[in-house]
Design a protein around this motif. Structure first.
Motif, PDB file in Angstrom:
ATOM      1  N   PRO A 290      12.625   3.415   9.255  1.00  0.00           N
ATOM      2  CA  PRO A 290      13.177   4.536   9.510  1.00  0.00           C
ATOM      3  C   PRO A 290      13.749   4.970  10.941  1.00  0.00           C
ATOM      4  O   PRO A 290      13.923   6.156  11.462  1.00  0.00           O
TER       5      PRO A 290
ATOM      6  N   SER B 229       4.360  -0.637   4.357  1.00  0.00           N
ATOM      7  CA  SER B 229       5.110   0.563   4.246  1.00  0.00           C
ATOM      8  C   SER B 229       4.529   1.754   4.791  1.00  0.00           C
ATOM      9  O   SER B 229       5.322   2.488   5.331  1.00  0.00           O
TER      10      SER B 229
ATOM     11  N   TRP C 221       5.166   1.285   8.930  1.00  0.00           N
ATOM     12  CA  TRP C 221       6.591   1.753   9.305  1.00  0.00           C
ATOM     13  C   TRP C 221       6.315   3.413   9.686  1.00  0.00           C
ATOM     14  O   TRP C 221       7.092   3.898  10.389  1.00  0.00           O
ATOM     15  N   GLU C 222       5.831   3.937   8.544  1.00  0.00           N
ATOM     16  CA  GLU C 222       6.122   5.528   8.392  1.00  0.00           C
ATOM     17  C   GLU C 222       5.265   6.249   9.465  1.00  0.00           C
ATOM     18  O   GLU C 222       5.573   7.132  10.141  1.00  0.00           O
TER      19      GLU C 222
ATOM     20  N   ALA D 238       3.705  12.592  10.680  1.00  0.00           N
ATOM     21  CA  ALA D 238       3.684  11.887   9.471  1.00  0.00           C
ATOM     22  C   ALA D 238       2.302  11.678   8.932  1.00  0.00           C
ATOM     23  O   ALA D 238       1.926  11.687   7.793  1.00  0.00           O
TER      24      ALA D 238
END
Length: 203
Positions: free
Chosen positions: A9, A82, A85-86, A193
């Protein structure tokens, strides 16, 4: 294919100087991609092929024994990365707010205490693995460490923040200085996040 590598992202160099662009590119495009390819290969043609990776891990004991190891290792690698990265970003660091700050204070007393516990868990992980901030069944936060690509999902826990301490996550820049990498990593944590993951975990 049922499982795909999510796009990063932000740019590969967005976490500089804390995490270098070359590490990010290799980590995302090579390591994560390899986990996804091997997970897809393991589940292809089975009733598990189209299930979300989180479901596979939560039900790992029901996965057929002949593919269970691959799902554990490569499915764990896919799910863990996954999330990784967020929960990082170029405008990371600082202090959390809102419900997350209250949950941290309730469980650990302070953000500083959480950081000490999670850093110690990650630094003390023998060999490869992860340090995690998870939500337990009672909705409270806990710090745990797991070896290799084992996911807290397999233990009924919901990870909301994780730090990768496999050497491929930091060795180009930090070599054997894992504590230096962990200290720098807090500067890229994307607290909004993490708070969103807490909200979803608590339902």
């Amino acid at each position: 294919m049922a499982h795909e590598v999510p796009p990063l992202p932000y740019a590969f160099d967005a976490l500089e100087p804390h995490i270098d662009a070359q590490t990010m590119q290799i980590h995302h495009d090579k390591h994560h991609a390899a986990y996804v390819a091997k997970l897809n290969e393991a589940v292809a043609g089975s009733e598990w092929e189209d299930r979300p990776v989180e479901d596979l891990l939560r039900r790992i004991d029901q996965v057929p024994e002949k593919i269970r190891g691959a799902v554990r290792n490569h499915g764990g690698g896919h799910a863990n990365h996954s999330l990784f990265w967020e929960v990082m970003g170029p405008n990371g660091g600082g202090r959390p707010g809102g419900d997350l700050a209250r949950a941290i204070d309730d469980a650990f007393g302070s953000l500083d205490s959480l950081q000490e516990k999670l850093t110690a868990a990650a630094a003390g992980q023998f060999g490869s693995g992860w340090g995690w901030l998870v939500v337990g069944g009672d909705g409270r936060l806990e710090v745990v460490a797991r070896p290799n690509q084992d996911s807290p999902l397999m233990d009924g826990l919901t990870p909301i923040l994780g730090v990768d301490v496999w050497e491929h996550a930091y060795y180009l820049k930090y070599q054997n200085r894992r504590p230096d990498y962990l200290k720098a990593w807090w500067n890229v944590v994307a607290w909004p996040a993490v708070e969103e993951r807490l909200r979803r975990a608590r339902g």
